[in-house]
Design a protein around this motif. Structure first.
Motif, short mmCIF file in Angstrom:
data_model
loop_
_atom_site.label_atom_id
_atom_site.label_comp_id
_atom_site.label_asym_id
_atom_site.label_seq_id
_atom_site.Cartn_x
_atom_site.Cartn_y
_atom_site.Cartn_z
N TYR A 160 -46.52 -33.34 2.37
CA TYR A 160 -46.63 -34.74 2.72
C TYR A 160 -47.55 -34.97 3.92
CZ TYR A 160 -42.55 -35.30 -0.32
OH TYR A 160 -41.70 -35.29 -1.40
N GLU A 161 -48.27 -36.07 3.86
CA GLU A 161 -49.05 -36.55 5.00
C GLU A 161 -48.10 -36.89 6.14
OE1 GLU A 161 -51.87 -40.47 6.01
OE2 GLU A 161 -51.05 -40.13 4.00
N SER A 162 -48.51 -36.58 7.36
CA SER A 162 -47.64 -36.87 8.50
C SER A 162 -48.46 -37.20 9.74
CB SER A 162 -46.72 -35.68 8.81
OG SER A 162 -47.48 -34.56 9.26
N ILE A 163 -47.80 -37.85 10.68
CA ILE A 163 -48.35 -38.07 12.02
C ILE A 163 -47.34 -37.50 13.00
CG2 ILE A 163 -48.93 -39.79 13.77
CD1 ILE A 163 -50.04 -41.55 11.57
N MET B 197 -56.20 -36.86 16.72
CA MET B 197 -57.08 -36.09 15.85
C MET B 197 -56.53 -36.13 14.43
SD MET B 197 -56.18 -32.14 16.99
CE MET B 197 -57.72 -31.55 16.32
N GLU B 198 -57.42 -35.87 13.46
CA GLU B 198 -57.04 -35.89 12.04
C GLU B 198 -57.48 -34.58 11.39
OE1 GLU B 198 -57.61 -39.49 9.54
OE2 GLU B 198 -58.85 -38.17 8.31
N TYR B 199 -56.59 -34.04 10.57
CA TYR B 199 -56.91 -32.79 9.86
C TYR B 199 -56.59 -32.95 8.38
CZ TYR B 199 -56.92 -28.01 8.21
OH TYR B 199 -57.19 -26.87 7.48
N ARG B 200 -57.55 -32.56 7.53
CA ARG B 200 -57.37 -32.57 6.09
C ARG B 200 -57.68 -31.18 5.54
NH1 ARG B 200 -58.19 -37.84 3.51
NH2 ARG B 200 -58.29 -39.45 5.12
N GLY B 201 -56.75 -30.62 4.78
CA GLY B 201 -57.00 -29.30 4.19
C GLY B 201 -55.76 -28.43 4.23
N ASP B 202 -55.99 -27.13 4.07
CA ASP B 202 -54.90 -26.16 4.14
C ASP B 202 -54.39 -26.12 5.58
OD1 ASP B 202 -53.17 -24.00 3.97
OD2 ASP B 202 -54.78 -22.51 3.97
N ASP B 203 -53.10 -26.43 5.78
CA ASP B 203 -52.56 -26.46 7.13
C ASP B 203 -51.95 -25.13 7.56
OD1 ASP B 203 -50.30 -26.40 5.57
OD2 ASP B 203 -49.39 -28.21 6.39
N GLY B 204 -52.02 -24.09 6.71
CA GLY B 204 -51.56 -22.77 7.09
C GLY B 204 -50.07 -22.56 7.06
N PHE B 205 -49.29 -23.62 6.82
CA PHE B 205 -47.84 -23.50 6.92
C PHE B 205 -47.24 -22.75 5.73
CE2 PHE B 205 -45.49 -25.59 10.36
CZ PHE B 205 -44.24 -25.02 10.16
N ASP C 183 -42.22 -34.61 17.58
CA ASP C 183 -41.70 -35.75 16.82
C ASP C 183 -42.74 -36.16 15.80
OD1 ASP C 183 -43.63 -37.25 18.40
OD2 ASP C 183 -42.11 -37.43 19.95
N GLY C 184 -42.36 -37.07 14.91
CA GLY C 184 -43.32 -37.55 13.94
C GLY C 184 -42.68 -38.24 12.76
N ILE C 185 -43.53 -38.71 11.86
CA ILE C 185 -43.12 -39.43 10.65
C ILE C 185 -44.03 -39.00 9.52
CG2 ILE C 185 -44.59 -41.38 11.33
CD1 ILE C 185 -42.70 -43.25 9.84
N ASN C 186 -43.49 -38.98 8.28
CA ASN C 186 -44.35 -38.64 7.15
C ASN C 186 -44.49 -39.83 6.20
OD1 ASN C 186 -42.11 -38.68 5.40
ND2 ASN C 186 -41.96 -36.45 5.28
N GLU C 187 -45.27 -39.64 5.15
CA GLU C 187 -45.62 -40.73 4.24
C GLU C 187 -44.44 -41.26 3.44
OE1 GLU C 187 -47.59 -39.53 0.39
OE2 GLU C 187 -48.05 -37.75 1.60
N LYS C 188 -43.33 -40.50 3.40
CA LYS C 188 -42.12 -40.94 2.70
C LYS C 188 -41.18 -41.72 3.61
CE LYS C 188 -43.14 -39.21 -1.29
NZ LYS C 188 -43.38 -40.08 -2.47
N GLY C 189 -41.53 -41.84 4.88
CA GLY C 189 -40.68 -42.56 5.81
C GLY C 189 -39.62 -41.70 6.46
N ALA D 19 -40.13 -26.32 13.35
CA ALA D 19 -39.32 -26.89 12.28
C ALA D 19 -39.57 -28.37 12.09
CB ALA D 19 -37.84 -26.63 12.55
N VAL D 20 -40.03 -29.07 13.13
CA VAL D 20 -40.37 -30.48 12.99
C VAL D 20 -41.50 -30.63 11.97
CG1 VAL D 20 -41.24 -32.55 14.16
CG2 VAL D 20 -39.59 -31.08 15.31
N ARG D 21 -42.56 -29.85 12.14
CA ARG D 21 -43.66 -29.90 11.18
C ARG D 21 -43.22 -29.47 9.79
NH1 ARG D 21 -47.22 -30.79 9.14
NH2 ARG D 21 -48.65 -29.05 9.09
N TYR D 22 -42.35 -28.47 9.74
CA TYR D 22 -41.86 -27.96 8.45
C TYR D 22 -41.11 -29.04 7.69
CZ TYR D 22 -39.30 -24.81 5.26
OH TYR D 22 -38.76 -24.19 4.15
N MET D 23 -40.24 -29.78 8.38
CA MET D 23 -39.49 -30.85 7.71
C MET D 23 -40.41 -31.97 7.27
SD MET D 23 -35.90 -31.23 9.84
CE MET D 23 -36.50 -30.84 11.49
N LEU D 24 -41.30 -32.40 8.13
CA LEU D 24 -42.17 -33.53 7.79
C LEU D 24 -43.14 -33.18 6.66
CD1 LEU D 24 -42.92 -34.91 11.35
CD2 LEU D 24 -41.42 -35.91 9.62
N LYS D 25 -43.51 -31.93 6.55
CA LYS D 25 -44.41 -31.50 5.49
C LYS D 25 -43.70 -31.44 4.13
CE LYS D 25 -46.79 -27.22 4.02
NZ LYS D 25 -48.08 -27.75 3.54
#
Length: 354
Positions: free
Chosen positions: A133-136, A47-55, A170-176, A204-210
Motif C-alpha cells: 500500500y501507498e503510505s505517508i 520526499m517521494e519514493y516510487r519502486g521496490d522499497d526493499g521491505f 507514524d503514518g497513514i496508508n491509502e486504505k485509511g 514495524a510501523v512501515r511494515y503495518m502500513l505497507k
C-alpha cells in the motif's frame, strides 16, 4: 580501417547505453527519490519514493532484531551491494507524544498525533511501493545516526534519507490505516524470541502500513513477528482505521496486549500495567479524553485539530517540544502536518492518487 573503427565505436556506444540503462533500472528510483527532497518549513522536509522499497526482501531474510541490523540492511539496499558505507548508529533517546481519534459528524474518522522530543527534524516520506500500500510516514532525522546537525540537504544526504523506507514513527496508508508509536510507561524492553521474523518498533510501523488495510490486519501482522525495542525503553502503538476502530497495542512480559481507546499518551493503558508511567502533572491524557467525551466522540476536523494542538508541548531549555503535529483523515486518506507548532502553516497530502 575506418569502417572497422566505426564498428568498434558503435559497439562501445551500445555497451555504454546497455550499462547506463542497467544502472538506471537499478538506481533510478532511488536517485529520483533523493532528488525529490523538498524543505517545507523549518524542521520539516518531504520526499517521494516510487519502486521496490526493499521491505519484502528484508522479511524474506527474517527481518532484523535491532536498529543496527536494520540500518546495515538499509545501507546494503541503497548501495545495491556495490558499496558498504559505515552503518549509522541510530539514536536510543526516549520521546513523548500523544494521539486522539474521533468520528466526524458526516461519518468520517480522524486521528491526531503530536511528536514531542528534545530536538530534531521531521522527514515526511511518501512511498508508492511496487508491492504493498501507498503510505505517508514521518521520521526524526536525528534517529538516523548520521552525525550531529545532519540534515537531508545535498544529494548525498538526500540519498541517505531513503533509509526511512525501513523506519517510521507514524503514518497513514491509502486504505485509511493510521499507526503511531509512542513511549509507554517504563524502560522495560520488548524482545520476543521465537522462530518468527524480527522487527523493531519503528520498522514495524512501515511494515503495518505497507501490508495492512485495517486494525485487525495490522494486529495479525504484529502477531506474526517477534517485536524488539529499538530505543532502550517501552513503546506502544496507537492504531486506527477508517471503520472507526481505535486501539493501543502494548507489550507486557513480551506478550502483546490490545486495548480499545480513543486516546494514547505515555503511560500504559492495559489492565496489567494500568497507569504505570503516568506522571502527576501530566494531564494530556485526561485533557484529550475530556475533549473526546464533551461531544460523545464526535468532532469536526477543526475540533480534533484544536484538541491535539491543545496538548502540544512548547519548547523549553533542553526540550524542543512538539516537533510535528499531524491530523489524519482515515475515511478520505490524507494528512495535514504542522511543524514545530507553526499552526498557521499547514501542509496537506492525499493518498490513493498514484
Amino acid at each position: 580501417m575506418k569502417k572497422a573503427i566505426k564498428i568498434i565505436l558503435l559497439v562501445i556506444l551500445v555497451l555504454v547505453v546497455i550499462i547506463g540503462v542497467g544502472a538506471w533500472n537499478t538506481f533510478g528510483p532511488l536517485v529520483k527519490g533523493a532528488q525529490s527532497v523538498e524543505k517545507l518549513d523549518e524542521g520539516l522536509y518531504y520526499m517521494e519514493y516510487r519502486g521496490d522499497d526493499g521491505f519484502d526482501e528484508l522479511m524474506r531474510r527474517g527481518g532484523g532484531e535491532s536498529a543496527q541490523v536494520l540500518s546495515g540492511y538499509a545501507m546494503e539496499f541503497l548501495s545495491k551491494g556495490y558499496y558498504t558505507p559505515p552503518t549509522p548508529n541510530p539514536s536510543k533517546t526516549p520521546y513523548g507524544c500523544s494521539t486522539l481519534t474521533a468520528h466526524t459528524p458526516d461519518g468520517g474518522f480522524l486521528m491526531g498525533r503530536n511528536f514531542d522530543y528534545m530536538s530534531g527534524t521531521a522527514m515526511i516520506l511518501h512511498t508508492i511501493p511496487d508491492n504493498g500500500y501507498e503510505s505517508i510516514t514521518t521520521f526524526n532525522v536525528e534517529y538516523y545516526g548520521f552525525g550531529e546537525n545532519w540534515l537531508p540537504e545535498g544529494f548525498t544526504n538526500q540519498y541517505m534519507a531513503l533509509t526511512g523506507l525501513f523506519f517510521a514513527l507514524d503514518g497513514i496508508n491509502e486504505k485509511g490505516l493510521a499507526v503511531a508509536v509512542l513511549m509507554a510507561g517504563d524502560e522495560v524492553e520488548t524482545h520476543q524470541h521465537t522462530s518468527k521474523p524480527d522487527l523493531t518498533n519503528s520498522a514495524a510501523v512501515r511494515y503495518m502500513l505497507k501490508n495492512a488495510a485495517n486494525v485487525d490486519e495490522a494486529l495479525d501482522l504484529l502477531r506474526g513477528i517477534d517485536m524488539n525495542s529499538d530505543i532502550g525503553a517501552a513503546q506502544h502503538y496507537a492504531i486506527a482505521d477508517a471503520s472507526g476502530k481505535s486501539v493501543v497495542v502494548e507489550y507486557v512480559d513480551d506478550q502483546m496486549i490490545v486495548t480499545e481507546t480513543p486516546a494514547v499518551t505515555n503511560h500504559y493503558l492495559c489492565e496489567a500495567k494500568h497507569n504505570v508511567g503516568l506522571k502527576e502533572n501530566d494531564l494530556r491524557y485526561d485533557q484529550l479524553c475530556e475533549r473526546f467525551n464533551q461531544n460523545g466522540g464526535v468532532m469536526t476536523q477543526e475540533g480534533l485539530t484544536d484538541a491535539i494542538l491543545s496538548v502540544s508541548q512548547a519548547s523549553r531549555e533542553g526540550f524542543w517540544g512538539t516537533l510535528w503535529t499531524m491530523v489524519m483523515d482515515l475515511k478520505i486518506p490524507s494528512v495535514t502536518y504542522y511543524s514545530r507548532r507553526h499552526f498557521d502553516k499547514p501542509f496537506r497530502f492525499e493518498l490513493g492518487k498514484k
